[in-house]
Every structure is written in structure tokens, then in C-alpha cells.
Design a protein around this motif. Structure first.
Motif, PDB file in Angstrom:
ATOM      1  N   ARG A 299       4.427 -76.714  70.308  1.00 29.00           N
ATOM      2  CA  ARG A 299       3.960 -77.757  69.398  1.00 29.00           C
ATOM      3  C   ARG A 299       2.484 -78.059  69.664  1.00 29.00           C
ATOM      4  N   ARG A 300       1.668 -77.847  68.643  1.00 26.54           N
ATOM      5  CA  ARG A 300       0.238 -78.189  68.685  1.00 26.54           C
ATOM      6  C   ARG A 300      -0.424 -77.706  69.963  1.00 26.54           C
ATOM      7  N   LEU A 301      -0.130 -76.491  70.349  1.00 27.78           N
ATOM      8  CA  LEU A 301      -0.590 -75.955  71.635  1.00 27.78           C
ATOM      9  C   LEU A 301      -2.065 -75.569  71.576  1.00 27.78           C
ATOM     10  N   VAL A 302      -2.813 -76.069  72.545  1.00 28.64           N
ATOM     11  CA  VAL A 302      -4.223 -75.708  72.733  1.00 28.64           C
ATOM     12  C   VAL A 302      -4.381 -75.193  74.159  1.00 28.64           C
ATOM     13  N   VAL A 303      -4.948 -74.002  74.285  1.00 32.00           N
ATOM     14  CA  VAL A 303      -5.176 -73.398  75.599  1.00 32.00           C
ATOM     15  C   VAL A 303      -6.585 -72.829  75.626  1.00 32.00           C
ATOM     16  N   ARG A 304      -7.303 -73.090  76.704  1.00 36.92           N
ATOM     17  CA  ARG A 304      -8.629 -72.516  76.897  1.00 36.92           C
ATOM     18  C   ARG A 304      -8.572 -71.530  78.047  1.00 36.92           C
ATOM     19  N   ARG A 305      -9.228 -70.383  77.861  1.00 35.67           N
ATOM     20  CA  ARG A 305      -9.354 -69.388  78.932  1.00 35.67           C
ATOM     21  C   ARG A 305     -10.804 -69.384  79.364  1.00 35.67           C
ATOM     22  N   ARG A 312      -5.429 -72.613  69.337  1.00 41.54           N
ATOM     23  CA  ARG A 312      -5.891 -73.837  68.701  1.00 41.54           C
ATOM     24  C   ARG A 312      -4.762 -74.428  67.852  1.00 41.54           C
ATOM     25  N   GLY A 313      -4.003 -75.348  68.394  1.00 41.25           N
ATOM     26  CA  GLY A 313      -2.994 -76.062  67.617  1.00 41.25           C
ATOM     27  C   GLY A 313      -1.869 -75.188  67.103  1.00 41.25           C
ATOM     28  N   VAL A 314      -1.307 -74.339  67.947  1.00 41.49           N
ATOM     29  CA  VAL A 314      -0.262 -73.404  67.528  1.00 41.49           C
ATOM     30  C   VAL A 314       1.097 -74.102  67.512  1.00 41.49           C
ATOM     31  N   ASP A 315       1.847 -73.915  66.418  1.00 36.45           N
ATOM     32  CA  ASP A 315       3.231 -74.373  66.285  1.00 36.45           C
ATOM     33  C   ASP A 315       4.126 -73.159  66.107  1.00 36.45           C
ATOM     34  N   LEU A 316       5.194 -73.083  66.902  1.00 32.98           N
ATOM     35  CA  LEU A 316       6.080 -71.927  66.821  1.00 32.98           C
ATOM     36  C   LEU A 316       7.438 -72.297  67.393  1.00 32.98           C
ATOM     37  N   ALA A 317       8.495 -71.868  66.718  1.00 27.94           N
ATOM     38  CA  ALA A 317       9.857 -72.030  67.227  1.00 27.94           C
ATOM     39  C   ALA A 317      10.522 -70.660  67.245  1.00 27.94           C
ATOM     40  N   LEU A 318      11.140 -70.325  68.364  1.00 28.68           N
ATOM     41  CA  LEU A 318      11.803 -69.036  68.529  1.00 28.68           C
ATOM     42  C   LEU A 318      13.302 -69.261  68.652  1.00 28.68           C
ATOM     43  N   THR A 494       7.405 -61.951  61.275  1.00 25.16           N
ATOM     44  CA  THR A 494       6.089 -61.556  61.788  1.00 25.16           C
ATOM     45  C   THR A 494       5.148 -62.752  61.725  1.00 25.16           C
ATOM     46  N   VAL A 495       4.461 -62.984  62.822  1.00 24.86           N
ATOM     47  CA  VAL A 495       3.468 -64.051  62.928  1.00 24.86           C
ATOM     48  C   VAL A 495       2.122 -63.399  63.198  1.00 24.86           C
ATOM     49  N   ILE A 496       1.108 -63.769  62.439  1.00 25.56           N
ATOM     50  CA  ILE A 496      -0.236 -63.218  62.624  1.00 25.56           C
ATOM     51  C   ILE A 496      -1.160 -64.315  63.140  1.00 25.56           C
ATOM     52  N   LEU A 497      -1.812 -64.015  64.275  1.00 28.66           N
ATOM     53  CA  LEU A 497      -2.791 -64.917  64.870  1.00 28.66           C
ATOM     54  C   LEU A 497      -4.198 -64.449  64.539  1.00 28.66           C
ATOM     55  N   ALA A 498      -5.100 -65.400  64.347  1.00 24.31           N
ATOM     56  CA  ALA A 498      -6.521 -65.098  64.173  1.00 24.31           C
ATOM     57  C   ALA A 498      -7.316 -66.209  64.829  1.00 24.31           C
ATOM     58  N   ASP A 499      -8.160 -65.850  65.782  1.00 24.83           N
ATOM     59  CA  ASP A 499      -8.986 -66.831  66.498  1.00 24.83           C
ATOM     60  C   ASP A 499      -8.151 -67.984  67.027  1.00 24.83           C
ATOM     61  N   GLY A 500      -6.976 -67.675  67.569  1.00 21.23           N
ATOM     62  CA  GLY A 500      -6.144 -68.684  68.207  1.00 21.23           C
ATOM     63  C   GLY A 500      -5.315 -69.529  67.272  1.00 21.23           C
ATOM     64  N   GLU A 501      -5.315 -69.217  65.978  1.00 18.99           N
ATOM     65  CA  GLU A 501      -4.546 -69.988  65.006  1.00 18.99           C
ATOM     66  C   GLU A 501      -3.584 -69.073  64.250  1.00 18.99           C
ATOM     67  N   ILE A 502      -2.430 -69.613  63.877  1.00 12.41           N
ATOM     68  CA  ILE A 502      -1.478 -68.858  63.075  1.00 12.41           C
ATOM     69  C   ILE A 502      -1.930 -68.883  61.624  1.00 12.41           C
ATOM     70  N   VAL A 503      -2.142 -67.689  61.047  1.00 14.27           N
ATOM     71  CA  VAL A 503      -2.601 -67.595  59.663  1.00 14.27           C
ATOM     72  C   VAL A 503      -1.527 -67.036  58.741  1.00 14.27           C
ATOM     73  N   ALA A 504      -0.466 -66.490  59.302  1.00 15.96           N
ATOM     74  CA  ALA A 504       0.661 -66.011  58.495  1.00 15.96           C
ATOM     75  C   ALA A 504       1.914 -66.083  59.338  1.00 15.96           C
ATOM     76  N   ASP A 505       3.018 -66.476  58.722  1.00 14.83           N
ATOM     77  CA  ASP A 505       4.293 -66.595  59.435  1.00 14.83           C
ATOM     78  C   ASP A 505       5.399 -66.506  58.398  1.00 14.83           C
ATOM     79  N   GLY A 506       6.214 -65.457  58.477  1.00 19.47           N
ATOM     80  CA  GLY A 506       7.282 -65.311  57.514  1.00 19.47           C
ATOM     81  C   GLY A 506       8.089 -64.055  57.762  1.00 19.47           C
ATOM     82  N   PRO A 507       9.039 -63.759  56.867  1.00 17.17           N
ATOM     83  CA  PRO A 507       9.813 -62.525  56.988  1.00 17.17           C
ATOM     84  C   PRO A 507       8.888 -61.314  57.044  1.00 17.17           C
ATOM     85  N   THR A 508       9.233 -60.343  57.868  1.00 21.13           N
ATOM     86  CA  THR A 508       8.357 -59.200  58.099  1.00 21.13           C
ATOM     87  C   THR A 508       7.952 -58.483  56.815  1.00 21.13           C
ATOM     88  N   PRO A 509       8.882 -58.132  55.900  1.00 22.47           N
ATOM     89  CA  PRO A 509       8.438 -57.445  54.680  1.00 22.47           C
ATOM     90  C   PRO A 509       7.415 -58.266  53.890  1.00 22.47           C
TER      91      PRO A 509
END
Length: 549
Positions: A299-305, A312-318, A494-509
Motif C-alpha cells: 500500500r502506497r509503498l515508497v522506497v529509496r535506493r 513511488r506510491g506502489v499499490d499491489l495485492a497478490l 501482468t503489471v508494468i512498472l515505469a520509474d517506480g510507478e505502476i502504469v499498467a495492471d490487468g489480465p496478461t492478454p
């Protein structure tokens, strides 16, 4: 440029020679692609060209290898450095400096090139490989794919006559892989550089090869020839070739463009049919299982390396019973997200929960029962002196019955000796062993970082079978991958990340069919129909009368 005269390589304790009966010549200015199953001797062959075999690896080299007239038996690797540039499977093992710019300059410094020449070549290489923004970065702060590009760049600055590349695109996203291959083509076509490349992801590279050298393994003789002719009989082949062979096209196509030109009858044959498990509505995942209880939530995950904001503000449920592919360009934050779920990174803000635990605060012995991570570098998990020792330790740590890990190893790596030291395995074999070690404890959440790196198509098929079985048994699987073919064949989501943010999330096809960068070869060939894999096409055609046409 490169001549092999009755070359064989044997290692102490080996049941059979690692390489046998190689007698051929690689002309100057050609790109030759090495293909063959894991363990067939591809890395050994590349080592004989660079001089690493036998001067560094040990073993006995029979016959003679000459490169540009130099005999590698009498010339050690440092005496070939101005002639042969080598990039192995592990970029970290290649580095000798701390920053990107220093690493690009190091080889030229060793050869005593003038400072103005070094500066010009560093700038050219930074631009060629898209590394300009990373020039001052510490090598250890880069993603695996970025490290791979730096390793390739560090040998390009020397302007070698021969490039020896072992899995050069395995850690690269599709766009970065195309950039690297375009650079290699330019070197071959414009400068006459000879490139000898081993690569398991044939869908990326086979269309660029001038010749293909097939190492079939099992004591059979190597075959060098035209790419289409070799692929017509090769036991390892990319999806475009597999589809061509299924459709009866001779010779099989090597590129998506060639296949599309010949695919009209096949598309007509498939007209009105749907991939197995798909619905007649909008694209959806074939055989999408019902979502189980969340195994992990972010939930709203921010991590710096260091100075770099990685997430940057990642939301994901597995959810239990689902396989999720995590994709995106190199440096997008995929490994950081997996590491956060495994407790390796503390959030700057936001929350991570795995089986009710906060990973970075949990005791390792508690977390390992809930989540298992297979990292990009499998050596981080392997400490034993043999495969037997690794499996025994895995059984003990997981509280599993004796032989549980060994059974998994046999499924992934048939025929591997229990006495083999992990360091003597190929990159793909080490990865398979590490995967077996983690799977022994059967964690509810399995995290895989580039799980097909170094795997041939047969090993990848075995991995797909195992992961499908785990999902069917209510495990959740999250795999970070650049392998679009794996995502198409395996992932429900399939979830696609770009620059630390989720830009796509949905069924793989739905996700991959809308993205030219992440679409598999079959989808590109049969577009706009929603086919993703050769397996889907084969199953559909098997249910109709007549052949594939």
C-alpha cells in the motif's frame, strides 16, 4: 578470424567432455550465434576463444584454437585483450572499478591509449548504449540490466576485432536488448568486427545472425550453417520458428516480419477460433483462476535506493492461486519491489504485509515460511560444496523429507550429478538449483527475479509446469521478468512498472496485446487475433479438421 581444429575440452571428474569434435572456421566480420541446450558447452566454447579455457578455468584443451593468428594455448587472456573482448553471464564478476565512467575507461587505460582517445570513446559508448545519465553512478547501485550494458560497453571502448558474448541480452528489457543488438550489427557491418554470441532468448537475436552454430550436446557433432536451415532441425528454437514449423513453412521464418508475410492462410484458419479458455468478450487471461485470499499486500509503498527513488506510491495485492508477471524497463524498480516483499528494503513510507508480517521487521526464520525469493544472482543462495549438500541443507531448513529438494532438482535439471559443485554449473543450472532450494519449503508467496535467465526452452517449459502446479496448489507467484514469452505462456496477470510507478495492471492478454514492446512473437504475427503462444495455436488447430494450412 577464428579457427577451431579438432577442439575438445575435458574437466576433471566430468563424465564426458564439455566440448567435443569442434572443427570449423568463423570468418571475419560475421555474427555467429551459438545455440544448444543448457550444459551443451556454449560457455566453454566461448572460453576457448578468449583464452579463459583452460588458462583460468582449468581442464584439458585438446586441439587448437587460433584467433587472428594467435594460438590461445600459448597466449593467455591478457595477451588477447587487445584482440578479443569478452562479456560473461555475470556482469558483476566483470567489473574492476566503482563507477560507470571509470569502468568504461579501464580497458583503454590498461592498453595505454591516449587520454583524448579514451575520452572520445567513453562518450561514444555512453551514447551508443544509453548510459549517459548513469555515467557517475556506482556500479553496485545499478539494476542487473544496466550492469549488463556497462559490461558490454567496457569491452566496446577497446575496439576489439572479436567480441565474445555470453547471454548479452538476458538481463535487458526488450528496448535495451534491441539497442544492444543494433550496436552489435553496426560493429559487424561497418567495422568488420567478428561477434561470437551465446544466447538462449533466440527470439531476440536469431534474425541478426549470419550463421548459427548448433551444439546439440549428448556427444553429437556441432553444426554450423545458415540460420534458417539450422533452425529447421534445431531442438531449441524461438516461437517464430516453432510456429513456422507447426504451419509447415519451409524454410521457417526467423523474424516476425517474415512470418507475417506468410501467415495469411494460418490467420484465416484460426478465424472464428479463440485461445483455449478465452471468452468471446474483451481479452482476458486464458484459464484465469478465481482470486484467493491475499497472500501479500503493498500500500502506497515508497522506497529509496540511496539517492534514487526506486518505488513511488506502489499499490499491489497478490492472491493465492495467481501468477503475476512484473515487467518494465531496466531500473524501473522491479527488483526493489521483490526485495521489499522479501524484507530486504525498509519502506520510506507506505506498508508491506506478507502473511500478516511486516517483512523488514520479521525474523528471517518466520518470513522464510511465508515468502521465498530467488534473486537474479543465484549464488547469493548457494553455499554448499555440492548439489547434494545444497539439497540436504534445503531439506533440513524447510523441515521437508529427505530427497524433497533433490526431486525438484531432477525435474528442473535432469541428469545433474549430486557431486557437482554449484560453481561448476552454468548460470541457468545454478538458477535452477537455487529455485529448487527455495521451492523445497513451499512458501505461500514465491518471488522470482529473472527466473529464465540462462535457461534453454526445455528448462523454461519445465519451470512453467512447476509454477503452474504451485498456482494450482494455491501459492501466489510474482516474477520479475523481461521474458515476454514467459509472461505470455504463464502469467494470469501482468503489471508494468515505469520509474517506480505502476502504469499498467490487468489480465496478461489485455496488457501485452496493447503493448508492442511487451507483446510475444505469436501475438505480433497473428495480430489482431488474441493468440499469445504456439501452444494455444497448436491446441486450437488440433480441434479442427485438416492441417494448419
Amino acid at each position: 578470424m577464428i579457427t577451431f581444429e579438432q577442439v575438445s575440452v575435458s574437466y576433471p571428474g566430468g563424465a564426458a567432455p564439455a566440448l567435443h569434435g569442434l572443427d570449423l572456421t568463423v570468418p571475419e566480420g560475421e555474427l555467429v550465434l551459438l545455440v544448444g541446450p543448457s550444459g551443451s558447452g556454449k560457455s566453454t566454447l566461448l572460453g576457448t576463444v578468449s583464452g579463459l579455457v583452460p588458462h583460468f578455468t582449468g581442464g584439458v584443451l585438446h586441439g587448437r584454437v587460433t584467433v587472428g593468428g594467435r594460438d590461445t594455448r600459448t597466449h593467455r587472456p591478457r595477451e588477447l585483450a587487445d584482440l578479443v573482448g569478452t562479456v560473461g553471464q555475470d556482469p558483476l564478476a566483470h567489473f574492476v572499478t566503482d563507477t560507470v565512467e571509470d569502468e568504461l575507461a579501464y580497458g583503454m587505460e590498461s592498453l595505454g591509449l591516449a587520454p583524448e582517445v579514451m575520452r572520445r570513446r567513453v562518450e561514444e559508448t555512453l551514447d551508443l548504449l544509453g548510459l549517459a545519465e548513469l555515467r557517475g553512478r556506482a556500479l553496485t547501485s545499478l539494476s542487473g540490466g544496466q550492469q549488463q550494458r556497462v559490461a558490454i560497453g567496457s569491452v566496446l571502448t577497446v575496439h576489439p576485432k572479436v567480441l565474445v558474448l555470453d547471454e548479452p541480452t538476458s538481463a535487458l528489457d526488450p528496448g535495451a536488448a534491441e539497442e544492444v543488438l543494433a550496436v552489435l550489427q553496426r560493429l559487424v557491418h561497418d567495422l568488420g568486427t567478428t561477434v561470437l554470441m551465446a544466447e538462449h532468448r533466440l527470439e531476440r537475436v536469431v534474425q541478426y545472425a549470419d550463421q548459427v552454430l548448433l551444439l546439440p550436446g549428448g556427444g553429437r557433432a556441432p553444426v554450423l550453417g545458415d540460420p534458417a536451415e539450422v533452425m529447421a532441425h534445431s531442438p531449441v528454437r524461438p516461437p517464430v520458428v516453432a510456429l513456422g514449423r507447426l504451419a509447415g513453412w519451409s524454410p521457417p521464418p526467423l523474424s516476425v516480419r517474415d512470418a507475417r508475410r506468410r501467415a495469411a492462410p494460418l490467420r484465416a484458419r484460426l478465424d472464428g477460433l479463440l485461445p483455449p479458455g478465452a471468452s468471446a468478450g474483451p481479452p482476458g487471461p486464458a484459464g484465469d483462476p478465481p482470486a484467493g485470499e491475499p497472500v501479500a499486500t503493498v500500500r502506497r509503498l515508497v522506497v529509496r535506493r540511496g539517492p534514487v527513488p526506486a518505488l513511488r506510491g506502489v499499490d499491489l495485492a497478490l492472491h493465492a492461486g495467481t501468477i503475476t508477471a512484473l515487467m518494465g524497463r531496466n531500473g524501473a524498480g522491479k527488483s526493489t519491489l521483490l526485495g521489499s516483499l522479501a524484507g530486504l528494503h525498509a519502506p520510506g513510507s507506505g506498508t508491506v504485509l506478507v502473511g500478516g508480517l511486516t517483512p523488514h521487521q520479521a525474523r528471517p526464520k518466520d518470513l522464510v515460511r511465508r515468502a521465498g525469493l530467488v534473486p537474479q544472482d543465484p549464488r547469493d543462495l548457494l553455499y554448499g560444496e555440492s548439489v547434494r549438500a545444497e539439497c540436504a541443507a534445503a531439506d533440513q531448513d524447510a523441515g521437508a523429507g529427505p530427497g524433497s529438494c533433490r526431486a525438484l532438482v531432477e525435474r528442473l535439471l535432469p541428469g545433474i550429478s549430486q557431486d557437482t559443485h554449484p560453481r561448476d554449473l552454468s548460470e541457468g543450472q545454478r538458477l535452477s538449483l537455487a529455485l529448487a532450494v527455495v521451492l523445497t519449503s513451499r512458501p505461500p508467496l514465491l518471488l522470482l527475479d529473472e527466473p529464465t535467465r540462462g535457461l534453454d526452452y526445455a528448462a523454461k517449459a519445465r519451470l512453467v509446469e512447476i509454477l503452474r502446479g504451485l498456482a494450482a496448489d494455491s501459492h501466489a507467484v510474482l516474477l520479475a521478468t523481461h521474458d515476454v514469452e514467459l509472461a505470455a505462456a504463464l502469467a494470469h496477470r501482468t503489471v508494468i512498472l515505469a520509474d517506480g510507478e505502476i502504469v499498467a495492471d490487468g489480465p496478461t492478454p489485455e496488457v501485452v496485446l496493447s503493448s508492442p514492446a511487451f507483446a510475444p512473437q505469436v501475438a505480433k504475427i497473428l495480430s489482431p487475433s488474441p493468440w499469445l503462444t504456439v501452444e494455444q495455436v497448436e491446441q486450437a488447430l488440433a480441434g479442427t479438421a485438416g492441417g494448419p494450412a
